[in-house]
Design a protein around this motif. Structure first.
Motif, PDB file in Angstrom:
ATOM      1  N   THR A  25       0.834  -1.197   0.000  1.00  0.00           N
ATOM      2  CA  THR A  25       0.000   0.000   0.000  1.00  0.00           C
ATOM      3  C   THR A  25       0.871   1.251   0.000  1.00  0.00           C
ATOM      4  OG1 THR A  25      -1.750  -1.133   1.221  1.00  0.00           O
ATOM      5  CG2 THR A  25      -1.778   1.273   1.278  1.00  0.00           C
ATOM      6  N   VAL A  26       0.484   2.239  -0.782  1.00  0.00           N
ATOM      7  CA  VAL A  26       1.179   3.526  -0.795  1.00  0.00           C
ATOM      8  C   VAL A  26       0.207   4.553  -0.223  1.00  0.00           C
ATOM      9  CG1 VAL A  26       2.240   5.316  -2.230  1.00  0.00           C
ATOM     10  CG2 VAL A  26       2.544   2.899  -2.820  1.00  0.00           C
ATOM     11  N   TYR A  27       0.687   5.325   0.753  1.00  0.00           N
ATOM     12  CA  TYR A  27      -0.153   6.346   1.374  1.00  0.00           C
ATOM     13  C   TYR A  27       0.649   7.601   1.636  1.00  0.00           C
ATOM     14  CZ  TYR A  27       1.893   5.303   5.979  1.00  0.00           C
ATOM     15  OH  TYR A  27       2.755   5.153   7.035  1.00  0.00           O
ATOM     16  N   ASP A  28      -0.061   8.686   1.874  1.00  0.00           N
ATOM     17  CA  ASP A  28       0.640   9.925   2.229  1.00  0.00           C
ATOM     18  C   ASP A  28      -0.053  10.597   3.397  1.00  0.00           C
ATOM     19  OD1 ASP A  28      -1.563  11.235   1.117  1.00  0.00           O
ATOM     20  OD2 ASP A  28      -0.385  12.521  -0.171  1.00  0.00           O
ATOM     21  N   ASN A  29       0.708  11.491   4.013  1.00  0.00           N
ATOM     22  CA  ASN A  29       0.206  12.313   5.108  1.00  0.00           C
ATOM     23  C   ASN A  29       1.085  13.558   5.154  1.00  0.00           C
ATOM     24  OD1 ASN A  29       2.583  11.583   6.518  1.00  0.00           O
ATOM     25  ND2 ASN A  29       1.549   9.901   7.567  1.00  0.00           N
TER      26      ASN A  29
END
Length: 87
Positions: A25-29
């Motif tokens: 999974t690729v996520y950002d914040n």
């Protein structure tokens, strides 16, 4: 005798704290963009990896821009956003 009633501590399930973070999974914040490389849900292993007695899980993430890897025990929040999910 005067006693103050205290509610029992509420334990949030690890799956709620991990959110949709599964390997790949690729996520950002606010801190950046990350790819999940490995998820550790064994508490003893997570505590060893993060060197924190309160650790319930550890997530190995790779910073997409810098290319560096590190473990985190941060919980999934409303400011985290999935960019690429895995099936």
């Amino acid at each position: 005798m005067n006693r103050i009633a205290q509610a029992a501590p509420v334990s949030t399930p690890v799956s709620d704290q991990l959110g949709p973070r599964a390997e790949g999974t690729v996520y950002d914040n606010a801190s950046g963009t990350f790819e999940v490389r490995h998820v550790v849900t064994d508490r003893a292993e997570a505590r060893r990896i993060l060197r924190r007695q309160s650790a319930r899980f550890a997530v190995l993430i790779r910073d997409v821009h810098a290319g560096t890897e590190h473990y985190t025990g941060a919980v999934w929040t409303g400011s985290d956003r999935v960019l690429k999910a895995v099936a």
